[in-house]
Write a protein that holds these residues in place. Sequence first.
Motif: not given
Length: 540
Positions: A485-509
């Motif tokens: 959030a220091k560099h953009g607006t976060v619209h979504g975040f999700k850890f991977f179910v099988r591997d919590r070391k990885m995740a997806l994050i969605k920004l505005t643009s």
Amino acid sequence: MSSTYTSSNGTKRNNEDSQRYYSGSVNNGAKKMKTESYTSHQVSKVVHLRSLPTDVTDTEVIQLGMTFGRVVNVLMLKGKNQAFLEMEDEETATNMVKASEMNPPTIRQRIIYIQFSNHKELKTDTSPNQMRAQAVLQALQQTEGGPNHVLRAVVENMIYPITIDVLHTIFSKFGVVLKIITFNKGNQFQALVQMGDSVQSQTAKLSLDGQNIYNGCCTLRIEFSRLDSLNVKFNNDKSRDFTRFDLPTGSENSTPPILGGANPFQHLDSQGLIPSPYSSAALAAVLQQSQLASLAAASNPGGRVPRGGLSNSLNQLNQHSIAGLNNSLPSLNPPNMQFNQINHNSVLHVSNLNEEMVTSPDTLFMFFGVYGDVMRVKILFQKKSSALVQMHDASQAQLVRKFLHGIRFFGRPLNIVISKHTQVQLPKEGLDAENLTQDYTNSPLHRFKKPGSKNFQNIFPPSEVLHLSNIPGEISEDFMRELFAKHGTVHGFKFFVRDRKMALIKLTSVDEAIRCLVYLHNYKLSDTNHLRVSFSKGHL
């Protein structure tokens, strides 16, 4: 009283036409002119194109104009690297001129300068060159097709990937290529190619059927399609309408090409239509992701990879494939194609940078490093909106340009062309007080230095969704959201179910996502974990 421009006086320069040019950041042969604003009385439906490549084709010039609308007439002045296009109306011409100010178009990595002409319409003569240009214009604008206008090409023994650009290069030798659609069917790579008319398609079929695209492989089998025309909805790596550059790119989830499973050394005596553009390193990257990894072993009588591993086999394969370069068919490999010159240059010229935000070479290193290993970066001292970026090899440079040319970076669309320089020179000690040049040759942050790395398989275009990895278990979702959030607006975040070391994050643009990648890739999350950030093909 409207003035006309005819080809008979085309070699004489009209002073009023030189009143306004757009200065560019690349010294590609065009003189730098002072930029002035145009007034309403200067607006014309005729536009003037300068700094065209010496060997530019009528098709390339007309297709550039068709990006913005219907082209009514064309006048080529190849001896002066110039051309005139008469657009359908002044509004279309104005859109073309204004767009070129914001994002100058390129033909073969050369920036083209576009201005209004002082002339209100074009009149052309009946010279062979002008008649040919008129024929090309007519063919490009008659896209409804007809019987035997569409060819179906099947590529057998496909050792190298075949792109739409390769097909366009080959088929355009026999006429005007309007549309191409590629697909995989029955474990074979196929393409539908719509030509300007049935005569052109017949000529292409007779000339190309049974020919190898590259030496010893990628054999073309061509027949007429039952279709009269092609309906192209997207311009991307699977389909292309060369008469409409306004089409969206559509889905970027490309299916890897189906590469041949036969012995690649089987037909090495057969000449190809064009020399292979792939270096050993680039081919190695392809083979590491495909069925070809087993071919090196298959080429050995004992069925084992020879000493030196896969790379030795790949080197042998590449040496064989380009051994007959000088014996390639002369009619299909003219000197102006300059494959070697283009493909062996790994330095990119980047312009239209945001000078206030891109103040350090590290910024470009992080961004361009998503698509290849950056060796050196130099921000130009006298023009800090431009930079030179040297990649590890030419294939990585082409990959960077493919994905990042035109992408907004800190609010500005990037202009990326292949530089005339073959390497970035380091300054003498003490002469770079602002640290505008950096050498990253031994950087530990190179993503592609390990052969067989999964990074080769996870190269995607910039998107608002980022893939995060190497996240330690104690890091929470709230922490990651606050960090980004220091560099953009976060619209979504999700850890991977099988591997919590990885995740997806969605920004505005996409622009915000790029900023987050640049600032947060390699961010220290713990004593032993540094965050890894890349673009994702997934959605949130």
